[in-house]
Design a protein around this motif. Structure first.
Motif, short mmCIF file in Angstrom:
data_model
loop_
_atom_site.label_atom_id
_atom_site.label_comp_id
_atom_site.label_asym_id
_atom_site.label_seq_id
_atom_site.Cartn_x
_atom_site.Cartn_y
_atom_site.Cartn_z
N UNK A 100 14.43 11.64 11.44
CA UNK A 100 14.89 12.74 10.41
C UNK A 100 13.64 12.48 9.11
N UNK A 101 13.18 13.90 9.34
CA UNK A 101 11.55 13.20 8.35
C UNK A 101 12.18 14.55 7.10
N UNK A 102 11.29 14.20 6.02
CA UNK A 102 11.48 15.26 4.86
C UNK A 102 10.20 14.86 3.74
N UNK A 103 9.52 16.24 3.68
CA UNK A 103 9.44 15.67 2.19
C UNK A 103 9.05 15.39 0.91
N UNK A 104 8.30 15.19 0.71
CA UNK A 104 8.90 15.18 -0.86
C UNK A 104 8.61 16.14 -1.46
N UNK A 105 7.56 16.41 -1.15
CA UNK A 105 6.36 17.19 -2.41
C UNK A 105 6.81 18.21 -2.47
N UNK A 106 7.28 18.74 -0.97
CA UNK A 106 7.34 20.75 -0.61
C UNK A 106 9.07 20.74 -0.71
N UNK A 107 9.22 19.63 -0.35
CA UNK A 107 10.89 20.54 0.20
C UNK A 107 11.91 20.28 -0.70
N UNK A 108 13.04 21.31 -1.15
CA UNK A 108 14.08 21.34 -2.17
C UNK A 108 15.05 20.40 -1.06
N UNK A 109 15.49 20.17 -2.32
CA UNK A 109 16.76 19.48 -2.27
C UNK A 109 18.01 19.31 -1.31
N UNK A 110 18.26 21.06 -1.35
CA UNK A 110 19.19 21.23 -0.23
C UNK A 110 18.16 21.63 1.62
N UNK A 111 17.10 21.28 1.32
CA UNK A 111 16.72 22.27 2.81
C UNK A 111 16.65 20.29 3.56
N UNK A 112 16.58 21.15 4.93
CA UNK A 112 17.02 20.15 6.15
C UNK A 112 16.38 19.36 6.89
N UNK A 113 16.37 18.06 6.87
CA UNK A 113 14.66 17.36 7.20
C UNK A 113 14.49 17.81 8.71
N UNK A 114 13.06 17.68 8.98
CA UNK A 114 12.84 18.33 10.40
C UNK A 114 13.18 16.77 10.85
N UNK B 240 1.08 -1.03 -0.01
CA UNK B 240 0.08 -0.06 -0.36
C UNK B 240 0.66 1.04 0.04
N UNK B 241 1.79 1.02 -0.12
CA UNK B 241 3.01 2.72 -0.28
C UNK B 241 3.41 3.24 0.97
N UNK B 242 3.32 1.74 1.81
CA UNK B 242 4.02 2.39 3.46
C UNK B 242 5.29 1.34 4.12
N UNK B 243 5.85 2.80 4.19
CA UNK B 243 7.94 1.70 4.56
C UNK B 243 7.26 1.82 6.28
N UNK B 244 8.06 0.64 6.80
CA UNK B 244 7.81 0.88 8.06
C UNK B 244 9.49 0.67 8.49
N UNK C 208 5.61 6.41 1.15
CA UNK C 208 6.67 6.77 0.52
C UNK C 208 6.29 7.79 -0.36
N UNK C 209 4.89 7.76 -1.26
CA UNK C 209 4.96 9.01 -1.85
C UNK C 209 4.60 10.27 -1.87
N UNK C 210 4.52 10.58 -0.13
CA UNK C 210 4.86 11.91 -0.02
C UNK C 210 6.09 12.31 1.23
N UNK C 211 6.40 11.10 1.83
CA UNK C 211 7.96 11.91 2.07
C UNK C 211 8.39 10.95 2.85
N UNK C 212 9.34 11.21 3.48
CA UNK C 212 11.21 10.10 3.43
C UNK C 212 11.17 10.52 5.13
N UNK C 213 11.55 9.50 5.77
CA UNK C 213 12.00 8.85 6.95
C UNK C 213 12.96 8.31 6.87
N UNK C 214 14.00 8.92 8.39
CA UNK C 214 15.30 7.92 8.80
C UNK C 214 15.56 7.92 10.21
N UNK C 215 15.28 6.82 10.39
CA UNK C 215 15.81 6.76 12.12
C UNK C 215 17.66 7.19 12.65
#
Length: 307
Positions: free
Chosen positions: A121-135, A62-66, A87-94
């Motif tokens: 680290x959480x980053x929007x794939x839709x709204x964030x630019x490549x050089x913008x740091x994650x939340x 269903x396009x969801x990563x754990x 995964x279509x909207x954000x990226x996340x990393x422990x």
């Protein structure tokens, strides 16, 4: 972007009900797919859940990563957290497990180790630019009040979180803290040790101060009862005691959200307080109030928008 937290109770409740896990999994999928929760953090999960190939495959379909956050750190500190994200909207990393040790030399084999949180680290794939740091998102599950010397553990964890937050802010990050803190937003630890405030003006006086959004969850469960057209609300907050949830003291706000002051004004992400709230659905209502009394925490969600 919607970021959620939920103490699912899976680690314990699945032993009481064979169907509990499958019901929770369906609710989680619905929250992400149908209700547009971009990232969902869970606590009270274990390897039985996070390493279950069927569950991982089901979410992947269903396009969801754990992301598994149920590792054992320093030999004896076992975490019970995981993340799910669209995964279509954000990226996340422990990024890091945060442990507070109360010995000056920080020897994990001695003293008390308190699970302060996990940094993602959480980053929007839709709204964030490549050089913008994650939340920077730190997810916590602090000891309950039944834990010996819990007051000291809470203070230690709060001070450790403050330190970690300041470090992230100094590195140009916006910070979100969320989790089950097992204490009320009114407790002085929030202001004195965590430096998180309900007063926006005071929070904005320093970029390293936090804004306490947890007071948003002190509402009656009116929305729950609207689902079933029941006239009398029962309780308030995010936690409902299994034994006396029908009384005023049977409910509380134990689940918190704190944000760096930049989320109030400076951005680039700004909190939408109106939609930072408790999340409910028909399926949750049945788990909370049916005769089996399985669910004792409700999910909380923070919505943030780009300036």
């Amino acid at each position: 972007m919607k970021i959620s937290f939920w103490n699912t109770g899976l680690k314990h409740k699945v032993k009481k009900s064979k169907d509990y896990q499958s019901v929770i999994v369906d609710i989680l999928k619905s929250m992400i797919i149908s209700h547009s929760h971009d990232v969902l953090f869970l606590c009270e999960v274990d390897d039985v859940f996070t390493l279950d190939a069927n569950i991982v495959d089901y979410f992947n379909d269903h396009g969801i990563k754990l992301i598994r956050g149920t590792e054992k750190i320093n030999g004896n500190v076992e975490y019970d957290i995981c993340a799910l994200y669209n995964v279509k909207k954000v990226s996340a990393k422990l990024k890091n497990y945060i442990v507070h040790n109360n010995m000056d030399h920080q020897d994990a084999r001695l003293g008390n180790n308190t699970k302060t949180g996990i940094l993602f680290d959480v980053k929007s794939i839709v709204n964030d630019s490549e050089d913008e740091p994650p939340i920077s998102v730190i997810v916590s599950h602090w000891p309950s009040k039944m834990t010996p010397a819990y007051e000291f553990r809470h203070k230690d964890a709060a001070e450790q979180l403050k330190y970690e937050s300041i470090e992230q802010i100094k590195n140009g990050r916006q910070v979100i803290l969320l989790g089950d803190y097992n204490m009320s937003p009114y407790e002085t630890i929030n202001e004195t040790n965590l430096c998180s405030y309900n007063n926006k003006y005071y929070a904005l006086r320093s970029s390293t101060r936090l804004y306490n959004l947890s007071f948003n969850f002190h509402n009656q469960h009116t929305s729950l009862f609207d689902l079933t057209h029941t006239s009398e609300p029962m309780g308030f907050g995010t936690f409902l005691s299994n034994g006396n949830r029908h009384t005023e003291i049977g409910c509380a706000v134990f689940d918190h959200i704190h944000v760096s002051s930049s989320f109030i004004k400076d951005g680039p992400w700004i909190v939408n307080e109106k939609d930072t709230k408790i999340f409910v659905s028909d399926d949750m209502f049945r788990l909370v109030y049916d005769k089996n009394v399985l669910l004792d925490h409700l999910p909380i969600v923070i919505e943030i928008n780009k300036l």
